[in-house]
Design an enzyme around this catalytic site. Sequence first.
Site, short mmCIF file in Angstrom:
data_model
loop_
_atom_site.label_atom_id
_atom_site.label_comp_id
_atom_site.label_asym_id
_atom_site.label_seq_id
_atom_site.Cartn_x
_atom_site.Cartn_y
_atom_site.Cartn_z
N ASP A 52 3.93 7.12 2.51
CA ASP A 52 2.92 6.25 1.93
C ASP A 52 2.16 5.45 2.99
O ASP A 52 1.14 4.84 2.68
CB ASP A 52 3.57 5.24 0.95
CG ASP A 52 4.22 5.93 -0.23
OD1 ASP A 52 3.64 6.92 -0.71
OD2 ASP A 52 5.30 5.48 -0.65
N CYS B 242 -13.99 -28.65 15.72
CA CYS B 242 -12.93 -28.48 16.72
C CYS B 242 -12.39 -27.05 16.67
O CYS B 242 -12.15 -26.43 17.72
CB CYS B 242 -11.79 -29.46 16.46
SG CYS B 242 -12.26 -31.19 16.51
N ASP C 183 6.35 2.65 -0.90
CA ASP C 183 7.54 2.17 -0.19
C ASP C 183 8.05 3.13 0.86
O ASP C 183 8.97 2.80 1.59
CB ASP C 183 8.67 1.89 -1.19
CG ASP C 183 9.34 3.17 -1.65
OD1 ASP C 183 8.61 4.17 -1.87
OD2 ASP C 183 10.58 3.19 -1.78
N CYS D 56 -11.42 -31.39 12.95
CA CYS D 56 -12.38 -30.89 11.97
C CYS D 56 -12.74 -29.45 12.27
O CYS D 56 -12.26 -28.85 13.23
CB CYS D 56 -13.64 -31.76 11.98
SG CYS D 56 -14.51 -31.73 13.57
N ASP E 213 2.52 4.74 -5.90
CA ASP E 213 3.41 5.86 -5.62
C ASP E 213 4.47 5.88 -6.73
O ASP E 213 4.70 4.85 -7.37
CB ASP E 213 4.06 5.67 -4.25
CG ASP E 213 5.09 6.74 -3.95
OD1 ASP E 213 4.76 7.92 -4.07
OD2 ASP E 213 6.23 6.37 -3.62
#
Length: 757
Positions: free
Chosen positions: A651, A6, A647, A3, A450
């Site tokens: 960036d 825990c 990419d 649970c 971009d």
Amino acid sequence: MKCGGCVRAVETTLLDQPGVQRADVNLVSRSAWLDLTAGEIDVDGVLKALADRGFPAKERSLDAPIGAVAARQALPGWWQQWRQLMVALVLLLLSVLGHLSEAGHLSLPLIGSLPFHATLATVALLGPGRPILVGGVAAARAGAPSMDSLVGLGVSSAYVASLVALVWPQVGWPCFFNEPVMLLGFVLLGRFLEERARFRTGQALQQLAELQPDTARLLLSDGAIREVRVGALRPGETVQLLAGDRIPVDGVVLEGASAVDVSSITGEPLPLQAEPGTELSSGSLNLESTLVLKVTRVGAETALARIIRLVEQAQARRAPIQGLADRVAGRFCYGVIGLALATFLFWWLFGAEHWPEVLQASAPGMPMTHEMSHGHGMHHGGLGSGASTPMGLALQLSIAVLVVACPCALGLATPTVITVATGLAARRGWLFRGGDVIETAAGLEHVVFDKTGTLTLGRPLVTDVYGDDPDHLLQLAASLEQSSRHPLAYALLQEAQRRELALLNCEDVRTVSGLGLEGQVEGASAQVRVGKPDWLEEQGVAIAPTAQDWLSAAEGSVVAVAVGAVLVGLVQIEDQLRPDVAPALQRLRSHGLALSVFSGDRQAAVQRLGQQLGFAAKDLGWQMLPEQKLQRLEQLRQGERVAMVGDGINDAPALAAADLGIAIGTGTQIAQDSAGLVLLGDRLDNLPEALSLARRTLVKVRQNLFWAFGYNLIVLPVAAGALLPSHGVLLSPPLAALLMALSSITVVLNALALRLP
């Protein structure tokens, strides 16, 4: 771990260990990811600390093999699960038969006798109930009571009270030996169903692991072929792939041409045309003809293993919305034990005396109780129907409180949904780095793109050249750019290859972020620079008026090439829009997101793209350096939650600084490592789909948390007898156990509903 309590205990224990900087604990996969300080960690000490708290654990190597065998080894012990189910059903069957025999519906004197029920309860506690009792005591002694502690306390209380009534009849308590049996039966049944549902939440990751085959066809130096284990392959060796084979490792095609299905890794629907020089990832499927592949990465270094590792880590990272549930779950068991004690004292010392009719209502033979007992499989001698004394009633209600409480639902509410969502996303080629990323993605207000390689294909072509010797110009530029992964570098290299120009050797090549490259090229009289015309002018390169006129008229991106302070020429490079970019942006706008474009490209090129895609002038940025992108992004973040989609290397700062960095998976590794969400495919329409999944995921998390909190807030007072004086509503412990199990199962099934379209 059973649970949320825990999870809290394990996390606290781990963070208390020297050298542990961060601990992410997943209740669903029962695993923990640790961020460690180099050189300061004692793994054995961490494992011992966990074992001392009642949570035995073992270290799992990140270099462990993946594939079908490893996937099968990760399956839960099904024999143990089925045995648990059979034991639960037998206990429930015997208990029901005992009730029917007591009621006179069956002629089974032995099963209906009190000694039989006492023996059955003893066997149940010492057999299937023993792990629950031992685990509950261990958790309580460690200062972190769990669901086992609550169930164990409820079951043992019912058993001890019945034993006292059997041995010492003068106390006037009813014997309710059936109740421990039914409680354990329902708890074990609930755990079996919950475990089955939990297993289904991790199936997507299981299926990813099974994409890697167990064996490969190793091509030996004499041309012979030997079947070997994938784990035995080493970089530099060659393997043969037949049509229909899964690719076992990452590699480069040496011979052959074939269509390769990469949809299981990137989500791309169209097959990749593989030919000599093409890089292929493990898990892809060779469709058409035989290929010979040179092994580049094996085991944990392959793309598939990296994806699986990222997904596992993401499943362990909590969403911020989970924080409240975890804090509550950590103290939940103490609160429930306190409520059970208060319930016992209230009904024993005050309640039964103040409302004497509740004892009459719960006594055997009364209409209300008789109907309830038949409706819930209870009869004479049961806690639900035989409370004729204040002590008996107090015991019944306090045990019901202990059993009906469900810390499991609180602990499972968020991680089950995150596990399903991240696995589902990974199968489609979207890698969320954690529940926190999903929550951020669900609340985005502004997306910044971009341009090159994101809105465009990133595979631009040289369309015009200005200079006295175009071939020499392209040869210099391509030679300097041969080590770069920038899309404009590919265009120069492709044009040089088309013109069959030999590349020259280069030395001391240096990248000037966002501006260009410079270095020494074989045969050049001075340092060669390739990059933005403005940058070259700043370096002292003079651009003649005729070149300025050509530059002003150019439509695409322009790269200038200079040797020393002398301009050699200009190259016009034009990129193509991704075919899916317009509908993807339209879907994002329809979701209420504001969109912008930040680009290092020239003003004319960016404005032309903005007009094509419906961007307002205020939403466009051109000729921006990485630090300018970063500054503009910080301004936007002051009032909105902003994502950056990119990419390239330039960036990476903006990806890291945005509320959510989104990397196109075909980009550079640094861009992927800086991003919170990686789209492995080459299609931008994956972005609105991924953000939509994030929103649906957060809705499911909120539904689960509402249910988990609401269930406990409503059912606990009912179990404590809040409605007993006014409405005669009495919650029997077996029914309480069934409700507890159904509560956990409901949370998991609601998470699995995320898979539905």
